[in-house]
Design an enzyme around this catalytic site. Sequence first.
Site, short mmCIF file in Angstrom:
data_model
loop_
_atom_site.label_atom_id
_atom_site.label_comp_id
_atom_site.label_asym_id
_atom_site.label_seq_id
_atom_site.Cartn_x
_atom_site.Cartn_y
_atom_site.Cartn_z
N GLY A 44 52.01 -92.48 -8.90
CA GLY A 44 52.57 -93.13 -7.72
C GLY A 44 52.18 -92.41 -6.45
O GLY A 44 51.77 -93.03 -5.46
N ASP A 80 54.43 -81.95 -2.01
CA ASP A 80 55.69 -81.66 -2.70
C ASP A 80 56.78 -82.38 -1.92
O ASP A 80 56.87 -82.25 -0.69
CB ASP A 80 55.97 -80.17 -2.77
N GLY A 120 59.81 -92.68 -8.40
CA GLY A 120 60.84 -91.69 -8.17
C GLY A 120 62.19 -92.31 -7.85
O GLY A 120 62.66 -93.23 -8.53
#
Length: 215
Positions: A33, A90, A175
């Site tokens: 993704g 991140d 997510g």
Amino acid sequence: MRGDFCHTGQGDRPVSHRKLTPGKLVIASHNQGKVREIRELLGPYGIEPVSAAELDLPEPDETGTTFAANAELKARAAADLSGLPALADDSGLCVEALGGEPGIFSARWGGPEKDFGLAMRLVNDNLAKVGPEASRDAHFVCALSLCWPDGHIETFEGRVDGTLVWPPRGDKGHGYDPMFVPGEGKLTFAEMDDATKNTISHRADAFRKLVAALL
């Protein structure tokens, strides 16, 4: 912090931004993704993205204590192993009523299989334990680090604020997207098309800063 962040990894010395030239760039992620989103963001700039998975690069342990530190260690590892510039991300969800959790441990809340259905249930369950009046305010943070094979590195951080909904809605994104509504909107990230999300997301915010400095 609202995303006004850039770090060059050179201490306090003033450093000129290094321009990224067209050519191959490793996307230091095995999250498809994220890879898809970053490919689309890079599309207009003559960059040829190749993912860490395509190069069979290992995923380093994320031992940093901040989003920026984890992005930098992933970018350095990919640049060292590939001999190419490497871009690492991140990112995570920070819930105000949970003291900023899951934060840098966002993926790990999904267990070894990174099951985000499980992770979202844990977030909702923990909010329920706080009580019915618990704030649903949350924000996503994204740190993008670009490292060259010689070790030069620059990091840019973005953020988007929003609220959490339950049950999750939408089948797009990845997510925690199905439980996050950005800003004052009504749609979750998982209900938006990629083009819309990629103009308002935390990753888009960080990417705009990277583009302004490096491209």
